[in-house]
Design an enzyme around this catalytic site. Structure first.
Site, PDB file in Angstrom:
ATOM      1  N   HIS A  98      -4.128   2.428   2.838  1.00 31.95           N
ATOM      2  CA  HIS A  98      -5.240   2.669   1.914  1.00 31.95           C
ATOM      3  C   HIS A  98      -5.506   4.158   1.713  1.00 31.95           C
ATOM      4  O   HIS A  98      -6.333   4.527   0.888  1.00 31.95           O
ATOM      5  CB  HIS A  98      -6.491   1.913   2.390  1.00 31.95           C
ATOM      6  N   GLU A 136      16.224 -16.418  20.513  1.00 32.96           N
ATOM      7  CA  GLU A 136      15.635 -16.986  19.306  1.00 32.96           C
ATOM      8  C   GLU A 136      16.286 -16.356  18.077  1.00 32.96           C
ATOM      9  O   GLU A 136      16.781 -15.230  18.139  1.00 32.96           O
ATOM     10  CB  GLU A 136      14.126 -16.717  19.304  1.00 32.96           C
ATOM     11  N   SER A 140      -0.746   1.528  -2.318  1.00 28.95           N
ATOM     12  CA  SER A 140       0.479   0.733  -2.305  1.00 28.95           C
ATOM     13  C   SER A 140       1.538   1.370  -3.183  1.00 28.95           C
ATOM     14  O   SER A 140       1.234   1.904  -4.248  1.00 28.95           O
ATOM     15  CB  SER A 140       0.202  -0.675  -2.838  1.00 28.95           C
ATOM     16  N   LYS A 153      -3.944 -13.820  -6.071  1.00 26.48           N
ATOM     17  CA  LYS A 153      -2.486 -13.899  -5.933  1.00 26.48           C
ATOM     18  C   LYS A 153      -2.076 -14.181  -4.490  1.00 26.48           C
ATOM     19  O   LYS A 153      -1.231 -15.042  -4.228  1.00 26.48           O
ATOM     20  CB  LYS A 153      -1.873 -12.580  -6.404  1.00 26.48           C
ATOM     21  N   ASP A 154      -2.706 -13.463  -3.543  1.00 27.31           N
ATOM     22  CA  ASP A 154      -2.348 -13.659  -2.139  1.00 27.31           C
ATOM     23  C   ASP A 154      -2.754 -15.045  -1.638  1.00 27.31           C
ATOM     24  O   ASP A 154      -2.075 -15.633  -0.801  1.00 27.31           O
ATOM     25  CB  ASP A 154      -3.001 -12.582  -1.259  1.00 27.31           C
TER      26      ASP A 154
END
Lengths: 411, 253
Positions: free
Chosen positions: A212, A284, A216, A240-241
């Site tokens: 921030h 894994e 972005s 959107k998220d």
């Protein structure tokens, strides 16, 4: 527009602790590029999965017993007797895989759009710290059920530290808290497995703080220049998220409810037995590429150093990438090398999952070599020699160009 | 490298970074199981027959220590029937008020007793091989139901030139093809109460179904909740997609 309210209580609090002003600032005033695509939802998705892991983990701890005699039984009690215990455990176990899927996609997205470049180097580096913390946490979490793969995975991985000259043996004994992987090892892994997620959470806050500060990056790779380039987070990216998260939740649910052991090893449903080595010890899936790099070197110490090097090299790519252009969208040569790297990582993952025999040994070595060449040689050279496409003047221009391309494709 | 049951217990592994060794896989038969698939549920009649096979055949060597009698109501038994099943077993309990241990008949809260007091006793009674507890066997083997079924029905004559070591038995499904367990099932080894002919295949299917339930007793609950969750999420995705389209209609993008 600054934060305004008529509520006296909110005003009273905000005067003393400007939490409302801060939220208002981040949600409404903070400028987010308007052209972020779906690949950009994986960051917030990873954050949500972290919270899910912490919540399910805290519930599991209410029923789990970190003792070599009791750990396996306590996990089975969770599966059989605790109300919705199976749900908590399957969410947590599959959640770890989901977390890595989200974070790996998030990292490759950053690589593709050049999100590590000036001025976002620290966002990238803090992200890598988060990745390292995640790996440590996941590794120790996998040990806790104290199944065969837990025990032998822990033995193999902790033994790696014995490769260090002089201090190696002492170091391993210190890590184990004894002369083999045993109860002290399980107890400290449990302690750290509970601690590290909160350290990750702290690192995520720092990651977001840095994000921030610079803002972005975006698929066009150009900075926000005017009013037409950005939109506030709320309601656009919340909407959107949220959609992205719901789609993720569907995928996650299909694993939890219909194939909960998909990512697991059957051997881990056998209680740990120090006297019986499983025929094929595999980590894994999210460690497999690194496991392949480890095994690519005939020398143990060399393998260990190279494996750690595989992540450490990522810390310096902001300086290895010499291109002035951020987004691979406008880098016709680098774009292809990016996909070669993705393919290379998949090859490494496959090699890591297989016994090191025959042609796979050579393939593993070539793939390892490429991994390092990609960052250390190809990245700087392509940056110098590549002639990038013209970069759009602004985010808005990029959006308009996309729109035009789409319309002409539709017509 | 072939890992035999007999030697595996003794193989104190020296671990290097690359301990992986391919064990030669056996031949696994693929079957359709009633619990497979999104809507798959356990076949109650088969589970009850499988319990009978477990009790009358497997239980002489294999424990089932994670399964409580109370959970047998899942198989379609009433609590009274469960009490009767549990009461067939004896448990040591105590100490009583005098400080003495005593035996009492089993109750629904008890778990299936294991046939041997400890691993050493189990190994001593079985030529060195410890018969594994079966509570999780279906989940603990690659191939799950298919694998366990293939083992139970995989006893064959060894092919020419294959020497079966002493104390071993040829089995087409077992990795390395030599298993310490003698063939457990034979025609009519049990007499089914419901009159189902007790062929080896039938008994193997029934006991595998039972063991599948024993390993994953919450499977039906899981799939039932899963279906609701999936339906909920599909609707949610539809609604959120509508919101997303509407909100973003305002943006020139």
């Amino acid at each position: 527009m600054a934060f305004q309210t008529n509520s006296k209580i909110v005003k009273w609090i905000d005067r003393r602790l400007p939490i409302f002003s801060m939220m208002h600032h981040e949600l409404y005033e903070y400028q987010v590029p308007k052209n972020l695509n779906w690949w950009y939802t994986f960051g917030s998705l990873a954050g949500i999965i972290l919270m899910l892991q912490i919540i399910t983990g805290v519930v599991l701890v209410m029923h789990y017993t970190p003792n070599t005699e009791l750990a396996f039984d306590s996990v089975e009690k969770i599966m059989r007797d605790v109300n919705y215990g199976w749900l908590m455990r399957y969410m947590h176990a599959n959640g770890a895989s989901m977390f890595f899927i989200a974070v790996y996609i998030h990292i490759f997205r950053g690589l593709y759009y050049g999100s590590y470049k000036q001025p976002r180097e620290l966002i990238w580096m803090i992200g890598l710290v988060i990745l390292l913390l995640m790996m440590a946490t996941a590794f120790m979490g996998y040990v806790l059920p104290w199944g065969q793969m837990s025990f032998w995975g822990a033995t193999v991985i902790t033994n790696l530290f014995s490769a260090f000259p002089v201090i190696g043996e002492a170091l391993v004994t210190w890590l184990w808290g004894g002369f083999t992987v045993g109860n002290p090892t399980l107890n400290r892994f449990f302690s750290l497995h509970y601690l590290l997620p909160f350290v990750i959470l702290g690192a995520v806050v720092v990651h977001l703080w840095a994000l921030h500060t610079s803002g972005s990056n975006n698929p066009a790779g150009v900075e926000i220049k005017g009013k037409k380039d950005w939109i506030p987070f709320q309601p656009y990216y919340t909407a959107k998220d949220m959609l992205g998260f719901a789609v993720f939740a569907l995928v996650f649910s299909i694993f939890i409810f219909y194939s909960p052991d998909f990512f697991g090893e059957p051997d881990n449903y056998i209680p740990a037995n120090p006297l019986k080595t499983p025929p094929h010890i595999v980590p894994e899936w999210y460690f497999l590429p690194f496991y392949a790099i480890l095994r690519a070197v005939p020398d143990k110490l060399g393998g260990v150093l190279l494996m750690f090097g595989a992540i450490l090299v990522l810390f310096v790519i902001p300086w290895l990438d010499t291109s002035k252009v951020r987004s691979a969208r406008f880098r016709p040569v680098y774009k292809w090398w990016f996909w070669v790297l993705v393919f290379d990582c998949l090859v490494l993952g496959y090699v890591g999952s297989q016994p090191p025999e025959g042609a796979l040994i050579l393939i593993g070595r070539l793939a390892t070599a490429y991994y390092f060449l990609h960052f250390l040689v190809i990245m700087p050279l392509v940056g110098w020699f590549e002639k990038p496409l013209p970069v759009p003047a602004s985010i808005h221009d990029a959006v308009l160009a996309d729109k035009k391309a789409k319309e002409s494709a539709d017509a | 490298m072939r890992k035999f049951f007999l030697t595996a217990a003794l193989s104190l592994g020296v671990v290097t970074a690359a301990p992986a060794m391919a064990s030669e896989g056996g031949h696994i038969k693929r079957l359709d199981w009633p619990q497979d698939g999104i809507f798959g549920t356990y076949d109650r009649a088969s589970l009850q027959r499988g319990l009978q096979v477990y009790q009358q055949v497997c239980a002489s060597c294999h424990g089932l220590k994670r399964v409580a009698f109370r959970t047998l109501t899942d198989l379609g038994f009433t609590m009274d029937q469960v009490k009767k099943i549990a009461a067939e077993y004896e448990f040591e309990d105590g100490p009583d008020e005098e400080g003495e241990m005593f035996t009492r008949p089993g109750a629904p809260y008890d778990y299936f007793p294991s046939p041997f007091p400890n691993e050493k006793a189990a190994a001593a009674a079985n030529g060195g091989a410890v018969p594994p507890d079966l509570s999780l066997i279906v989940k603990a083997r690659r191939g799950r139901e298919d694998y366990v079924y293939s083992i139970l029905t995989g006893y064959e004559e060894a092919p020419d030139g294959f020497t079966v070591p002493e104390g071993g038995h040829y089995n087409s499904a077992f990795p390395g093809n030599v298993i310490a367990m003698p063939p457990p099932l034979s025609e009519d080894a049990v007499e089914y109460a419901d009159g189902t002919p007790a062929t080896v295949e039938q008994m193997a299917k029934d006991v595998v179904n039972f063991l599948s339930w024993a390993a994953e007793p919450k499977m039906e609950e899981r799939k039932r909740i899963g279906l609701r969750v999936v339906i909920f999420l599909v609707i949610l995705i539809g609604l959120l997609y509508g919101i997303y389209r509407r909100v973003w209609a305002r943006v020139d993008h």
